[in-house]
Design a protein around this motif. Structure first.
Motif, PDB file in Angstrom:
ATOM      1  N   LEU A 187      28.816  56.442  42.779  1.00  8.81           N
ATOM      2  CA  LEU A 187      29.745  55.867  41.806  1.00  8.81           C
ATOM      3  C   LEU A 187      30.952  56.770  41.582  1.00  8.81           C
ATOM      4  O   LEU A 187      32.089  56.301  41.469  1.00  8.81           O
ATOM      5  N   TYR A 188      30.701  58.070  41.529  1.00  6.40           N
ATOM      6  CA  TYR A 188      31.783  59.004  41.189  1.00  6.40           C
ATOM      7  C   TYR A 188      32.928  58.917  42.200  1.00  6.40           C
ATOM      8  O   TYR A 188      34.108  58.957  41.838  1.00  6.40           O
ATOM      9  N   ALA A 189      32.551  58.774  43.493  1.00  2.26           N
ATOM     10  CA  ALA A 189      33.589  58.688  44.532  1.00  2.26           C
ATOM     11  C   ALA A 189      34.525  57.512  44.233  1.00  2.26           C
ATOM     12  O   ALA A 189      35.747  57.609  44.415  1.00  2.26           O
ATOM     13  N   GLN A 190      33.950  56.410  43.747  1.00  9.66           N
ATOM     14  CA  GLN A 190      34.797  55.251  43.437  1.00  9.66           C
ATOM     15  C   GLN A 190      35.603  55.460  42.163  1.00  9.66           C
ATOM     16  O   GLN A 190      36.758  55.040  42.069  1.00  9.66           O
ATOM     17  N   LEU A 191      34.994  56.094  41.192  1.00 13.96           N
ATOM     18  CA  LEU A 191      35.744  56.330  39.945  1.00 13.96           C
ATOM     19  C   LEU A 191      36.937  57.246  40.227  1.00 13.96           C
ATOM     20  O   LEU A 191      38.012  57.080  39.643  1.00 13.96           O
ATOM     21  N   GLU A 192      36.736  58.198  41.135  1.00 11.33           N
ATOM     22  CA  GLU A 192      37.859  59.071  41.512  1.00 11.33           C
ATOM     23  C   GLU A 192      38.980  58.253  42.162  1.00 11.33           C
ATOM     24  O   GLU A 192      40.154  58.567  42.010  1.00 11.33           O
ATOM     25  N   ALA A 193      38.583  57.223  42.911  1.00  8.24           N
ATOM     26  CA  ALA A 193      39.581  56.394  43.631  1.00  8.24           C
ATOM     27  C   ALA A 193      39.954  55.166  42.805  1.00  8.24           C
ATOM     28  O   ALA A 193      40.366  54.143  43.355  1.00  8.24           O
ATOM     29  N   ARG A 194      39.830  55.265  41.486  1.00  8.97           N
ATOM     30  CA  ARG A 194      39.977  54.050  40.660  1.00  8.97           C
ATOM     31  C   ARG A 194      41.346  53.399  40.803  1.00  8.97           C
ATOM     32  O   ARG A 194      41.465  52.188  40.786  1.00  8.97           O
ATOM     33  N   GLU A 195      42.381  54.227  40.952  1.00 14.18           N
ATOM     34  CA  GLU A 195      43.701  53.597  41.024  1.00 14.18           C
ATOM     35  C   GLU A 195      43.870  52.796  42.310  1.00 14.18           C
ATOM     36  O   GLU A 195      44.348  51.668  42.281  1.00 14.18           O
ATOM     37  N   GLN A 196      43.428  53.369  43.435  1.00 11.28           N
ATOM     38  CA  GLN A 196      43.530  52.632  44.711  1.00 11.28           C
ATOM     39  C   GLN A 196      42.687  51.355  44.652  1.00 11.28           C
ATOM     40  O   GLN A 196      43.114  50.299  45.105  1.00 11.28           O
ATOM     41  N   ILE A 197      41.474  51.470  44.097  1.00 10.26           N
ATOM     42  CA  ILE A 197      40.592  50.293  44.039  1.00 10.26           C
ATOM     43  C   ILE A 197      41.229  49.197  43.182  1.00 10.26           C
ATOM     44  O   ILE A 197      41.285  48.024  43.572  1.00 10.26           O
ATOM     45  N   GLN A 198      41.766  49.589  42.044  1.00 10.09           N
ATOM     46  CA  GLN A 198      42.365  48.583  41.168  1.00 10.09           C
ATOM     47  C   GLN A 198      43.631  47.987  41.791  1.00 10.09           C
ATOM     48  O   GLN A 198      43.915  46.808  41.602  1.00 10.09           O
ATOM     49  N   GLN A 199      44.359  48.812  42.549  1.00 11.86           N
ATOM     50  CA  GLN A 199      45.560  48.273  43.225  1.00 11.86           C
ATOM     51  C   GLN A 199      45.182  47.220  44.260  1.00 11.86           C
ATOM     52  O   GLN A 199      45.825  46.192  44.392  1.00 11.86           O
ATOM     53  N   LYS A 200      44.101  47.515  45.006  1.00  9.83           N
ATOM     54  CA  LYS A 200      43.624  46.547  46.008  1.00  9.83           C
ATOM     55  C   LYS A 200      43.249  45.248  45.326  1.00  9.83           C
ATOM     56  O   LYS A 200      43.570  44.159  45.792  1.00  9.83           O
ATOM     57  N   ARG A 201      42.525  45.373  44.221  1.00  9.28           N
ATOM     58  CA  ARG A 201      42.058  44.165  43.546  1.00  9.28           C
ATOM     59  C   ARG A 201      43.227  43.387  42.954  1.00  9.28           C
ATOM     60  O   ARG A 201      43.224  42.165  42.939  1.00  9.28           O
ATOM     61  N   ARG A 202      44.199  44.117  42.493  1.00  2.00           N
ATOM     62  CA  ARG A 202      45.385  43.444  41.955  1.00  2.00           C
ATOM     63  C   ARG A 202      46.086  42.667  43.074  1.00  2.00           C
ATOM     64  O   ARG A 202      46.505  41.522  42.893  1.00  2.00           O
ATOM     65  N   ARG A 203      46.164  43.278  44.251  1.00  2.00           N
ATOM     66  CA  ARG A 203      46.801  42.605  45.381  1.00  2.00           C
ATOM     67  C   ARG A 203      46.047  41.320  45.733  1.00  2.00           C
ATOM     68  O   ARG A 203      46.637  40.270  45.955  1.00  2.00           O
ATOM     69  N   ILE A 204      44.714  41.414  45.755  1.00  2.00           N
ATOM     70  CA  ILE A 204      43.898  40.238  46.092  1.00  2.00           C
ATOM     71  C   ILE A 204      44.117  39.127  45.054  1.00  2.00           C
ATOM     72  O   ILE A 204      44.331  37.967  45.390  1.00  2.00           O
ATOM     73  N   TRP A 205      44.079  39.512  43.792  1.00  2.00           N
ATOM     74  CA  TRP A 205      44.225  38.535  42.708  1.00  2.00           C
ATOM     75  C   TRP A 205      45.596  37.862  42.796  1.00  2.00           C
ATOM     76  O   TRP A 205      45.725  36.637  42.723  1.00  2.00           O
ATOM     77  N   GLU A 206      46.633  38.679  42.996  1.00  2.00           N
ATOM     78  CA  GLU A 206      47.994  38.128  43.015  1.00  2.00           C
ATOM     79  C   GLU A 206      48.242  37.265  44.252  1.00  2.00           C
ATOM     80  O   GLU A 206      48.983  36.290  44.191  1.00  2.00           O
ATOM     81  N   PHE A 207      47.590  37.614  45.338  1.00  5.32           N
ATOM     82  CA  PHE A 207      47.716  36.805  46.553  1.00  5.32           C
ATOM     83  C   PHE A 207      47.215  35.386  46.279  1.00  5.32           C
ATOM     84  O   PHE A 207      47.893  34.394  46.568  1.00  5.32           O
ATOM     85  N   TYR A 208      46.012  35.298  45.715  1.00  5.75           N
ATOM     86  CA  TYR A 208      45.482  33.961  45.372  1.00  5.75           C
ATOM     87  C   TYR A 208      46.441  33.248  44.421  1.00  5.75           C
ATOM     88  O   TYR A 208      46.747  32.075  44.582  1.00  5.75           O
TER      89      TYR A 208
END
Ligand SMILES: Cc1ncc(COP(=O)(O)O)c(C=O)c1O
Length: 360
Positions: free
Chosen positions: A226-247
């Motif tokens: 989990l920690y590895a992902q929490l460290e990368a939280r900004e990249q993960i959230q940016q990806k998800r934002r891109r996916i959401w906005e694409f739809y």
């Protein structure tokens, strides 16, 4: 995870659990974060912390996962289901006053899809009647309402790190504590009802059974994952934002022409980009679209069934018509594929397949 194994501390509360907790505390600004084995378990701890007793009432949105309600029913509470708003599908804050009785012991708003509930109104009424608020923030880590992180409004909040969530360790969760009075007892309940945490801090010379509790600590191997992902939280959230906005960009004009509604995110909410859904005109159209997508190897899913109409809900007196918005939304909502590694190419195929459905 290799490091966690190398540390020789693979049970709970090892170095990686502490890192996750410290990151959550400092990023969100909560008094204490405790990793748990699930969001369900974090909610169960909240019910114990609030001393929920048989016959107590807890106000819960009708449109949510069973754990929101079960955590309290386990302690003997009677659930009181509030209907949801037709825009965000969050608890309808205008109903709260009507549902409060002298037996109300908690209000549990769920930030559906990581879009904040109307927390000003919820907190105002909860404070007026002196009722604790527990936020079920399973969907909403790093989402905000009026620039303040979700999970920091109620005295307690629960997060999920289940595999379906933006940040995951397979199965996992966290209890967020905003009212420091709950910290010490939460540590005890989470450690099987013992004062083991105090013992490890050198505050007592032996640890013993002091309260009710259970085993709610995830392994430090999972915390490392989990920690590895929490460290990368900004990249993960940016990806998800891109996916959401694409739809959203590809489907909004098309949806408008067909009376299909896309998610609504009020201006005061910064969402967590957890879910993208379509609200179709009818149950029949939803079923047909699911089959149409399935025939093209695209899995789309719906949730939640109205809790008051489930067999447990009916035992508590639920009947058709009690929560009309939930009953309606539950029949028409369809979630589109949404995960961190979803590629633009796959997403384009989903969008094209959806558009084909309506051109038949
Ligand atoms: C709103 C809500 N609350 C609680 C849970 C339970 O989370 P967990 O699987 O971590 O126990 C979920 C799971 O999807 C959820 O959607």
């Amino acid at each position: 995870m290799q490091q966690a194994i190398g540390n020789g501390h693979v049970s709970g509360d090892g170095p990686f659990s502490k890192k996750c907790q410290t990151l959550l505390e400092s990023t969100l600004g909560v008094s204490k974060a405790l990793l748990t084995t699930s969001c369900t378990h974090a909610l169960e701890i909240t019910a114990m912390l609030l001393d929920i007793q048989p016959g107590d009432e807890v106000i819960i949105p009708d449109f949510t996962f069973v754990s929101t309600v079960n955590a309290f029913v386990l302690r003997g509470a009677r659930p009181v289901f509030a209907d949801i708003r037709s825009d965000t599908h969050n608890i309808d804050e205008t109903q709260l006053k009507r549902l409060i009785t002298p037996r109300t012991r908690a209000i549990v708003p769920v930030h559906y899809a990581g879009v904040g509930c109307e927390m000003d109104a919820v907190m105002e009424i909860a404070e007026r009647y002196d009722i604790p608020v527990v936020e079920d923030n399973a969907h909403g880590l790093f989402g905000k309402y009026k620039s303040r992180y979700l999970g920091t409004f109620g005295c307690l909040a629960a997060q999920s790190f289940h595999e379906t969530k933006n940040f995951t360790c397979g199965e996992g969760g966290a209890l967020l504590i905003n009212d420091p009075r709950y910290i010490e007892r939460a540590e005890v309940i989470r450690e099987k009802g013992t004062d083991r945490s105090r013992f490890f801090r050198g505050q007592v010379d032996k640890y013993t059974w002091v309260d009710i509790g259970s085993s709610y600590l995830p392994s430090d191997i999972l915390a490392a994952f989990l920690y590895a992902q929490l460290e990368a939280r900004e990249q993960i959230q940016q990806k998800r934002r891109r996916i959401w906005e694409f739809y959203y960009d590809r489907l909004s004009g098309w949806a408008q022409e067909r009376s299909i509604r896309l998610p609504i995110v009020p201006y005061q909410c910064e969402q967590s980009y957890h879910i993208f859904y379509l609200l179709l005109p009818s149950l029949r159209q939803r079923s047909e679209l699911i089959s149409h997508l399935m025939a093209r190897d695209i899995v789309s899913v719906f949730h939640y069934l109205p809790l008051h109409l489930s067999s447990m809900g009916r035992r508590f007196g639920g009947k058709p018509g009690d929560c009309p918005v939930t009953e309606d939304v539950s029949e028409r909502l369809l979630r589109l594929p949404f995960y961190n590694d979803l590629t633009e190419c796959d997403q384009s195929m989903v969008v094209e397949a959806i558009k084909e459905f309506h051109e038949r």
